[in-house]
Design a protein around this motif. Structure first.
Motif, mmCIF file in Angstrom:
data_model
loop_
_atom_site.group_PDB
_atom_site.id
_atom_site.type_symbol
_atom_site.label_atom_id
_atom_site.label_comp_id
_atom_site.label_asym_id
_atom_site.label_seq_id
_atom_site.Cartn_x
_atom_site.Cartn_y
_atom_site.Cartn_z
ATOM 1 N N TRP A 176 2.481 -22.868 12.906
ATOM 2 C CA TRP A 176 2.710 -24.312 12.992
ATOM 3 C C TRP A 176 4.009 -24.707 12.291
ATOM 4 O O TRP A 176 4.699 -25.633 12.736
ATOM 5 C CB TRP A 176 1.528 -25.087 12.409
ATOM 6 C CG TRP A 176 0.585 -25.524 13.481
ATOM 7 C CD1 TRP A 176 -0.670 -25.067 13.726
ATOM 8 C CD2 TRP A 176 0.857 -26.499 14.495
ATOM 9 N NE1 TRP A 176 -1.204 -25.681 14.824
ATOM 10 C CE2 TRP A 176 -0.294 -26.574 15.313
ATOM 11 C CE3 TRP A 176 1.949 -27.305 14.799
ATOM 12 C CZ2 TRP A 176 -0.379 -27.428 16.411
ATOM 13 C CZ3 TRP A 176 1.869 -28.163 15.893
ATOM 14 C CH2 TRP A 176 0.722 -28.217 16.686
ATOM 15 N N GLU A 177 4.351 -24.037 11.232
ATOM 16 C CA GLU A 177 5.632 -24.314 10.570
ATOM 17 C C GLU A 177 6.790 -24.055 11.529
ATOM 18 O O GLU A 177 7.746 -24.843 11.608
ATOM 19 C CB GLU A 177 5.775 -23.440 9.315
ATOM 20 C CG GLU A 177 4.828 -23.801 8.179
ATOM 21 C CD GLU A 177 5.069 -25.197 7.642
ATOM 22 O OE1 GLU A 177 6.207 -25.701 7.742
ATOM 23 O OE2 GLU A 177 4.107 -25.801 7.128
ATOM 24 N N ARG A 180 6.808 -26.819 14.219
ATOM 25 C CA ARG A 180 7.349 -28.089 13.687
ATOM 26 C C ARG A 180 8.873 -28.053 13.613
ATOM 27 O O ARG A 180 9.544 -29.033 13.946
ATOM 28 C CB ARG A 180 6.748 -28.382 12.313
ATOM 29 C CG ARG A 180 5.347 -28.977 12.383
ATOM 30 C CD ARG A 180 4.989 -29.623 11.041
ATOM 31 N NE ARG A 180 4.759 -28.613 10.027
ATOM 32 C CZ ARG A 180 3.551 -28.179 9.659
ATOM 33 N NH1 ARG A 180 2.471 -28.654 10.234
ATOM 34 N NH2 ARG A 180 3.418 -27.274 8.721
ATOM 35 N N ARG A 181 9.408 -26.927 13.161
ATOM 36 C CA ARG A 181 10.878 -26.806 13.088
ATOM 37 C C ARG A 181 11.492 -26.934 14.476
ATOM 38 O O ARG A 181 12.510 -27.618 14.666
ATOM 39 C CB ARG A 181 11.262 -25.474 12.442
ATOM 40 C CG ARG A 181 11.021 -25.408 10.948
ATOM 41 C CD ARG A 181 11.732 -24.218 10.334
ATOM 42 N NE ARG A 181 11.245 -22.953 10.859
ATOM 43 C CZ ARG A 181 10.223 -22.262 10.325
ATOM 44 N NH1 ARG A 181 9.601 -22.731 9.255
ATOM 45 N NH2 ARG A 181 9.853 -21.103 10.862
ATOM 46 N N ARG A 184 11.286 -30.621 15.672
ATOM 47 C CA ARG A 184 12.293 -31.481 15.031
ATOM 48 C C ARG A 184 13.660 -31.301 15.684
ATOM 49 O O ARG A 184 14.383 -32.271 15.929
ATOM 50 C CB ARG A 184 12.366 -31.164 13.536
ATOM 51 C CG ARG A 184 11.225 -31.746 12.714
ATOM 52 C CD ARG A 184 11.549 -31.719 11.226
ATOM 53 N NE ARG A 184 11.643 -30.357 10.720
ATOM 54 C CZ ARG A 184 10.629 -29.686 10.192
ATOM 55 N NH1 ARG A 184 9.425 -30.245 10.129
ATOM 56 N NH2 ARG A 184 10.794 -28.453 9.725
ATOM 57 N N VAL A 196 0.327 -34.767 19.139
ATOM 58 C CA VAL A 196 -0.458 -33.616 18.720
ATOM 59 C C VAL A 196 -1.925 -33.879 19.053
ATOM 60 O O VAL A 196 -2.427 -34.991 18.884
ATOM 61 C CB VAL A 196 -0.273 -33.338 17.203
ATOM 62 C CG1 VAL A 196 -0.767 -34.493 16.362
ATOM 63 C CG2 VAL A 196 -0.949 -32.036 16.801
ATOM 64 N N VAL A 203 -3.023 -30.474 10.583
ATOM 65 C CA VAL A 203 -1.665 -30.841 10.974
ATOM 66 C C VAL A 203 -1.441 -32.322 10.674
ATOM 67 O O VAL A 203 -2.266 -33.166 11.020
ATOM 68 C CB VAL A 203 -1.422 -30.551 12.469
ATOM 69 C CG1 VAL A 203 -0.060 -31.076 12.904
ATOM 70 C CG2 VAL A 203 -1.527 -29.057 12.738
ATOM 71 N N GLU A 207 4.078 -36.490 11.399
ATOM 72 C CA GLU A 207 5.300 -35.765 11.719
ATOM 73 C C GLU A 207 5.647 -35.859 13.198
ATOM 74 O O GLU A 207 6.748 -35.509 13.604
ATOM 75 C CB GLU A 207 5.146 -34.295 11.338
ATOM 76 C CG GLU A 207 4.928 -34.052 9.849
ATOM 77 C CD GLU A 207 4.830 -32.575 9.544
ATOM 78 O OE1 GLU A 207 5.428 -31.776 10.306
ATOM 79 O OE2 GLU A 207 4.165 -32.213 8.565
ATOM 80 N N PHE A 208 4.695 -36.343 14.004
ATOM 81 C CA PHE A 208 4.890 -36.384 15.444
ATOM 82 C C PHE A 208 4.920 -37.849 15.910
ATOM 83 O O PHE A 208 4.880 -38.774 15.109
ATOM 84 C CB PHE A 208 3.777 -35.596 16.141
ATOM 85 C CG PHE A 208 3.742 -34.148 15.743
ATOM 86 C CD1 PHE A 208 4.505 -33.205 16.406
ATOM 87 C CD2 PHE A 208 2.957 -33.732 14.666
ATOM 88 C CE1 PHE A 208 4.490 -31.864 16.029
ATOM 89 C CE2 PHE A 208 2.927 -32.396 14.279
ATOM 90 C CZ PHE A 208 3.705 -31.466 14.955
#
Length: 319
Positions: A176-177, A180-181, A184, A196, A203, A207-208
């Motif tokens: 997941w890291e 996410r990168r 972005r 998501v 999660v 962030e989404f």
């Protein structure tokens, strides 16, 4: 009280990948819902077909000739003093330069800024539909290779995807890291919007761009989460659509329309029942289940916002 049939246009101007523009008009102060912004259009005359009515109204109001338009959404709304059926079309090509022939103020507005304008209550789902693309891409599980998954995610966005739901429920925390990168980077470069799935544990949805609720989580939720851009949900019946509308979701997927390999025993809606459920819905609806990009025209004629799919869209061109 007789329901007034009104045709309205979501008119797209010159666009690029990240900055789509929509033409708005301000209602004269002496009219119903005066002073608020709206999508140009007017009443459909008795025995008049909808598309000719749209073309006539936009010629009379804006002095433009519509050359390409497609159905977007139909919304029935009851005001205390008026009942309306809004028959909304998306206009993508026209001749001429729009001008307010009836003295009305008109303004080109970026899609992302539509929420800054005050519309009549009946227009709220239209504002949502105007901001949503025709294709809602749903990711598969990661599978054996994270690198392959990330490459496919990049390819999907680079080929034109504007709205994606991540469903990688089996992903580990390190995976997941990496996801996410990648997200972005794609958001910064292409402006893609990413939701998501609510079935993914651990999660941070902030962030989404939003959350897509499973039908189970929809039934358990009592109020709309705060601080998110989009809230969508999976629905399989009119009852679930009604729950979604009361919760205040922005849009739904309705499935399964056709048989799928992932749910071979599920009862399919088929074209007739799907169309009827969309007709009664008061939010934009994506068709899901056994569909691909080639079904888009049928989806639009059925009144849907567009098509949602995993294998039918993931890693495919959006053109």
């Amino acid at each position: 009280m007789k329901r007034v049939h009104v045709v309205a246009a979501v008119i797209e101007g010159d666009v690029d990948r990240r900055h789509h523009q929509i033409l708005l008009a301000r209602r004269p102060s002496h009219l119903h819902q005066g002073g608020k912004w709206e999508f140009p259009g007017g009443k459909v005359e008795p025995s008049e077909s909808v598309l000719p009515a749209l073309q006539r109204e936009l010629k009379e109001e804006l002095n433009i000739e519509v050359t390409r338009a497609e159905p977007l959404i139909k919304i029935s709304h009851d005001y205390p003093d008026k009942k309306v059926l809004l028959d909304v079309w998306k206009v993508t090509q026209f001749n001429g330069s729009p001008e307010g022939l009836e003295g009305q103020e008109i303004r080109w507005v970026r899609k992302s800024q539509l929420g800054d304008y005050e519309f009549p209550a009946a227009n709220v789902p239209i504002v949502t539909a105007a901001q949503l693309p025709r294709r809602y891409v749903i990711s598969p599980e990661i599978g054996a290779s994270l690198d392959t998954y990330l490459d496919q995610l990049k390819t999907t966005v680079e080929s034109g995807a504007e709205l994606i739901q991540l469903r990688a429920k089996s992903a580990s925390q390190p995976q997941w890291e990496a996801i996410r990168r990648c997200v972005r980077e794609l958001k910064n470069r292409y402006g893609v919007q990413v939701l998501v799935n609510s079935d993914i544990a651990g999660v941070d949805a902030s962030e989404f761009d939003g959350i897509h609720l499973t039908s189970r989580d929809l039934q358990a939720m009592r109020r709309r989460p705060e601080g998110i851009r989009w809230l969508s949900t999976s629905c399989h019946s009119s009852e679930q659509i009604a729950i979604a509308e009361r919760l205040g979701v922005d849009f739904v997927t309705l499935s399964p329309v056709f048989a799928t390999s992932s749910h071979p025993d599920a009862e399919c809606l088929g074209k007739v029942d799907f169309t009827k459920l969309v007709e009664d819905a008061k939010v934009p609806v994506y068709a899901l289940g056994g569909l691909h990009a080639g079904h888009l025209d049928w989806c639009l004629q059925s009144g849907a916002q567009g098509v949602a799919a995993i294998t039918g869209l993931w890693g495919k061109s959006m053109q």
